[in-house]
Write a protein that holds these residues in place. Structure first.
Motif, PDB file in Angstrom:
ATOM      1  N   ALA A 145      50.717  95.547 -17.796  1.00  0.00           N
ATOM      2  CA  ALA A 145      50.274  96.880 -17.396  1.00  0.00           C
ATOM      3  C   ALA A 145      49.134  97.267 -18.332  1.00  0.00           C
ATOM      4  O   ALA A 145      49.291  97.250 -19.557  1.00  0.00           O
ATOM      5  CB  ALA A 145      51.421  97.882 -17.494  1.00  0.00           C
ATOM      6  N   PHE A 146      47.983  97.591 -17.745  1.00  0.00           N
ATOM      7  CA  PHE A 146      46.783  97.882 -18.529  1.00  0.00           C
ATOM      8  C   PHE A 146      46.331  99.315 -18.288  1.00  0.00           C
ATOM      9  O   PHE A 146      46.553  99.879 -17.216  1.00  0.00           O
ATOM     10  CB  PHE A 146      45.628  96.969 -18.103  1.00  0.00           C
ATOM     11  CG  PHE A 146      45.889  95.505 -18.292  1.00  0.00           C
ATOM     12  CD1 PHE A 146      45.781  94.928 -19.548  1.00  0.00           C
ATOM     13  CD2 PHE A 146      46.223  94.699 -17.218  1.00  0.00           C
ATOM     14  CE1 PHE A 146      45.996  93.565 -19.718  1.00  0.00           C
ATOM     15  CE2 PHE A 146      46.443  93.343 -17.377  1.00  0.00           C
ATOM     16  CZ  PHE A 146      46.333  92.778 -18.631  1.00  0.00           C
ATOM     17  N   GLY A 147      45.638  99.852 -19.274  1.00  0.00           N
ATOM     18  CA  GLY A 147      45.033 101.161 -19.105  1.00  0.00           C
ATOM     19  C   GLY A 147      43.848 101.335 -20.022  1.00  0.00           C
ATOM     20  O   GLY A 147      43.776 100.730 -21.102  1.00  0.00           O
ATOM     21  N   THR A 148      42.917 102.150 -19.595  1.00  0.00           N
ATOM     22  CA  THR A 148      41.777 102.543 -20.416  1.00  0.00           C
ATOM     23  C   THR A 148      41.419 103.969 -20.034  1.00  0.00           C
ATOM     24  O   THR A 148      41.583 104.362 -18.876  1.00  0.00           O
ATOM     25  CB  THR A 148      40.568 101.593 -20.228  1.00  0.00           C
ATOM     26  OG1 THR A 148      39.525 101.981 -21.124  1.00  0.00           O
ATOM     27  CG2 THR A 148      40.046 101.590 -18.809  1.00  0.00           C
ATOM     28  N   SER A 149      40.977 104.760 -21.001  1.00  0.00           N
ATOM     29  CA  SER A 149      40.627 106.145 -20.689  1.00  0.00           C
ATOM     30  C   SER A 149      39.541 106.654 -21.632  1.00  0.00           C
ATOM     31  O   SER A 149      39.291 106.074 -22.688  1.00  0.00           O
ATOM     32  CB  SER A 149      41.858 107.051 -20.771  1.00  0.00           C
ATOM     33  OG  SER A 149      42.349 107.074 -22.096  1.00  0.00           O
ATOM     34  N   PHE A 183      40.507  93.429 -19.141  1.00  0.00           N
ATOM     35  CA  PHE A 183      41.949  93.228 -19.185  1.00  0.00           C
ATOM     36  C   PHE A 183      42.219  91.745 -18.949  1.00  0.00           C
ATOM     37  O   PHE A 183      41.726  91.180 -17.958  1.00  0.00           O
ATOM     38  CB  PHE A 183      42.649  94.039 -18.093  1.00  0.00           C
ATOM     39  CG  PHE A 183      42.425  95.541 -18.171  1.00  0.00           C
ATOM     40  CD1 PHE A 183      42.228  96.186 -19.370  1.00  0.00           C
ATOM     41  CD2 PHE A 183      42.442  96.297 -17.008  1.00  0.00           C
ATOM     42  CE1 PHE A 183      42.041  97.566 -19.417  1.00  0.00           C
ATOM     43  CE2 PHE A 183      42.263  97.661 -17.050  1.00  0.00           C
ATOM     44  CZ  PHE A 183      42.066  98.300 -18.251  1.00  0.00           C
ATOM     45  N   VAL A 184      42.977  91.125 -19.850  1.00  0.00           N
ATOM     46  CA  VAL A 184      43.260  89.698 -19.735  1.00  0.00           C
ATOM     47  C   VAL A 184      44.776  89.489 -19.725  1.00  0.00           C
ATOM     48  O   VAL A 184      45.500  90.031 -20.565  1.00  0.00           O
ATOM     49  CB  VAL A 184      42.638  88.906 -20.908  1.00  0.00           C
ATOM     50  CG1 VAL A 184      42.982  87.422 -20.800  1.00  0.00           C
ATOM     51  CG2 VAL A 184      41.126  89.106 -20.943  1.00  0.00           C
ATOM     52  N   MET A 185      45.227  88.675 -18.761  1.00  0.00           N
ATOM     53  CA  MET A 185      46.636  88.317 -18.636  1.00  0.00           C
ATOM     54  C   MET A 185      46.790  86.824 -18.839  1.00  0.00           C
ATOM     55  O   MET A 185      46.075  86.036 -18.240  1.00  0.00           O
ATOM     56  CB  MET A 185      47.171  88.719 -17.272  1.00  0.00           C
ATOM     57  CG  MET A 185      48.623  88.383 -17.055  1.00  0.00           C
ATOM     58  SD  MET A 185      49.203  89.064 -15.488  1.00  0.00           S
ATOM     59  CE  MET A 185      50.927  88.630 -15.580  1.00  0.00           C
ATOM     60  N   LYS A 186      47.746  86.444 -19.715  1.00  0.00           N
ATOM     61  CA  LYS A 186      48.051  85.020 -19.945  1.00  0.00           C
ATOM     62  C   LYS A 186      49.531  84.792 -19.702  1.00  0.00           C
ATOM     63  O   LYS A 186      50.351  85.650 -19.918  1.00  0.00           O
ATOM     64  CB  LYS A 186      47.725  84.622 -21.368  1.00  0.00           C
ATOM     65  CG  LYS A 186      46.234  84.644 -21.673  1.00  0.00           C
ATOM     66  CD  LYS A 186      46.015  84.177 -23.092  1.00  0.00           C
ATOM     67  CE  LYS A 186      44.560  84.359 -23.473  1.00  0.00           C
ATOM     68  NZ  LYS A 186      44.284  84.003 -24.840  1.00  0.00           N
ATOM     69  N   THR A 204      51.381  87.637 -22.081  1.00  0.00           N
ATOM     70  CA  THR A 204      50.447  88.016 -23.136  1.00  0.00           C
ATOM     71  C   THR A 204      49.334  88.813 -22.473  1.00  0.00           C
ATOM     72  O   THR A 204      48.699  88.319 -21.533  1.00  0.00           O
ATOM     73  CB  THR A 204      49.867  86.769 -23.839  1.00  0.00           C
ATOM     74  OG1 THR A 204      50.946  86.003 -24.382  1.00  0.00           O
ATOM     75  CG2 THR A 204      48.898  87.155 -24.933  1.00  0.00           C
ATOM     76  N   CYS A 205      49.125  90.029 -22.934  1.00  0.00           N
ATOM     77  CA  CYS A 205      48.155  90.937 -22.307  1.00  0.00           C
ATOM     78  C   CYS A 205      47.232  91.506 -23.379  1.00  0.00           C
ATOM     79  O   CYS A 205      47.701  91.906 -24.441  1.00  0.00           O
ATOM     80  CB  CYS A 205      48.875  92.096 -21.622  1.00  0.00           C
ATOM     81  SG  CYS A 205      50.310  91.633 -20.651  1.00  0.00           S
ATOM     82  N   THR A 206      45.932  91.528 -23.094  1.00  0.00           N
ATOM     83  CA  THR A 206      44.987  92.149 -24.024  1.00  0.00           C
ATOM     84  C   THR A 206      44.046  93.065 -23.254  1.00  0.00           C
ATOM     85  O   THR A 206      43.733  92.827 -22.089  1.00  0.00           O
ATOM     86  CB  THR A 206      44.150  91.098 -24.785  1.00  0.00           C
ATOM     87  OG1 THR A 206      43.463  90.281 -23.834  1.00  0.00           O
ATOM     88  CG2 THR A 206      45.011  90.227 -25.670  1.00  0.00           C
ATOM     89  N   ALA A 207      43.610  94.114 -23.942  1.00  0.00           N
ATOM     90  CA  ALA A 207      42.634  95.052 -23.385  1.00  0.00           C
ATOM     91  C   ALA A 207      41.554  95.296 -24.428  1.00  0.00           C
ATOM     92  O   ALA A 207      41.862  95.495 -25.612  1.00  0.00           O
ATOM     93  CB  ALA A 207      43.312  96.364 -23.007  1.00  0.00           C
ATOM     94  N   ASN A 262      50.275  96.450 -22.022  1.00  0.00           N
ATOM     95  CA  ASN A 262      51.716  96.399 -22.234  1.00  0.00           C
ATOM     96  C   ASN A 262      52.326  95.216 -21.486  1.00  0.00           C
ATOM     97  O   ASN A 262      52.385  95.227 -20.261  1.00  0.00           O
ATOM     98  CB  ASN A 262      52.350  97.711 -21.775  1.00  0.00           C
ATOM     99  CG  ASN A 262      51.814  98.888 -22.563  1.00  0.00           C
ATOM    100  OD1 ASN A 262      51.802  98.862 -23.774  1.00  0.00           O
ATOM    101  ND2 ASN A 262      51.340  99.899 -21.863  1.00  0.00           N
ATOM    102  N   PRO A 263      52.796  94.202 -22.235  1.00  0.00           N
ATOM    103  CA  PRO A 263      53.385  93.017 -21.601  1.00  0.00           C
ATOM    104  C   PRO A 263      54.884  93.174 -21.378  1.00  0.00           C
ATOM    105  O   PRO A 263      55.552  93.954 -22.063  1.00  0.00           O
ATOM    106  CB  PRO A 263      53.121  91.931 -22.636  1.00  0.00           C
ATOM    107  CG  PRO A 263      53.174  92.654 -23.950  1.00  0.00           C
ATOM    108  CD  PRO A 263      52.614  94.034 -23.667  1.00  0.00           C
ATOM    109  N   SER A 264      55.399  92.429 -20.422  1.00  0.00           N
ATOM    110  CA  SER A 264      56.842  92.280 -20.254  1.00  0.00           C
ATOM    111  C   SER A 264      57.117  90.902 -19.664  1.00  0.00           C
ATOM    112  O   SER A 264      56.230  90.282 -19.077  1.00  0.00           O
ATOM    113  CB  SER A 264      57.425  93.386 -19.374  1.00  0.00           C
ATOM    114  OG  SER A 264      56.896  93.315 -18.073  1.00  0.00           O
ATOM    115  N   GLY A 265      58.329  90.425 -19.849  1.00  0.00           N
ATOM    116  CA  GLY A 265      58.722  89.129 -19.312  1.00  0.00           C
ATOM    117  C   GLY A 265      58.070  87.936 -19.982  1.00  0.00           C
ATOM    118  O   GLY A 265      58.006  86.858 -19.401  1.00  0.00           O
TER     119      GLY A 265
END
Length: 139
Positions: free
Chosen positions: A95-99, A136-139, A118-121, A112-115
């Motif tokens: 789950a990603f967000g930017t503001s 936003f990167v998901m691994k 690996t998540c980066t913003a 915010n990663p789960s399960g």
């Protein structure tokens, strides 16, 4: 003829006002660096509103190794903007967000990663008009 002219003037004024109220745009890049295809999940109001106003709409599915881009610009206020996005492969979720909030001015980001994901913003590319880029990167 006078009525048509008044209508056109009113329409132009409303359109100009709408443009003036727009927050700074954010260009979002989502990269799926995982080994599986991921599916877009809209689970809250922020994710739904991001999807509705994104141009173009984020892809429903993003294959492994693929990336997508879209822009979000909210029409609510010239002082705020943001984008939220959530992708899942069925087990791993990011789950990603930017503001942006003009008050400071301040840009924020969240991944915010789960399960076991690996998540980066990362926020970058800040413009003079407060526009920015989010990756936003998901691994």
């Amino acid at each position: 003829m006078k009525t048509i002219f008044q209508f056109l003037c009113s329409t132009v004024c409303l359109l100009a006002t709408g443009q003036a109220l727009a927050g700074p745009p954010v260009e979002v890049t989502f990269k799926n660096l995982s080994a599986k295809t991921v599916t877009l999940q809209l689970t809250n109001a922020n994710e739904n509103s991001t999807y509705l106003i994104a141009n173009p709409k984020p892809e429903q599915k993003v294959n492994a190794g693929q990336s997508i881009k879209f822009t979000v610009q909210r029409q609510v206020s010239p002082d705020v903007n943001g984008a939220s996005l959530r992708y899942s492969d069925g087990t791993k979720t990011c789950a990603f967000g930017t503001s942006f909030v003009m008050m400071l001015p301040k840009w924020s980001k969240a991944a915010n990663p789960s399960g076991g994901a690996t998540c980066t913003a990362v926020n970058s590319g800040f413009g003079a008009n407060y526009s920015w880029k989010a990756e936003f990167v998901m691994k």
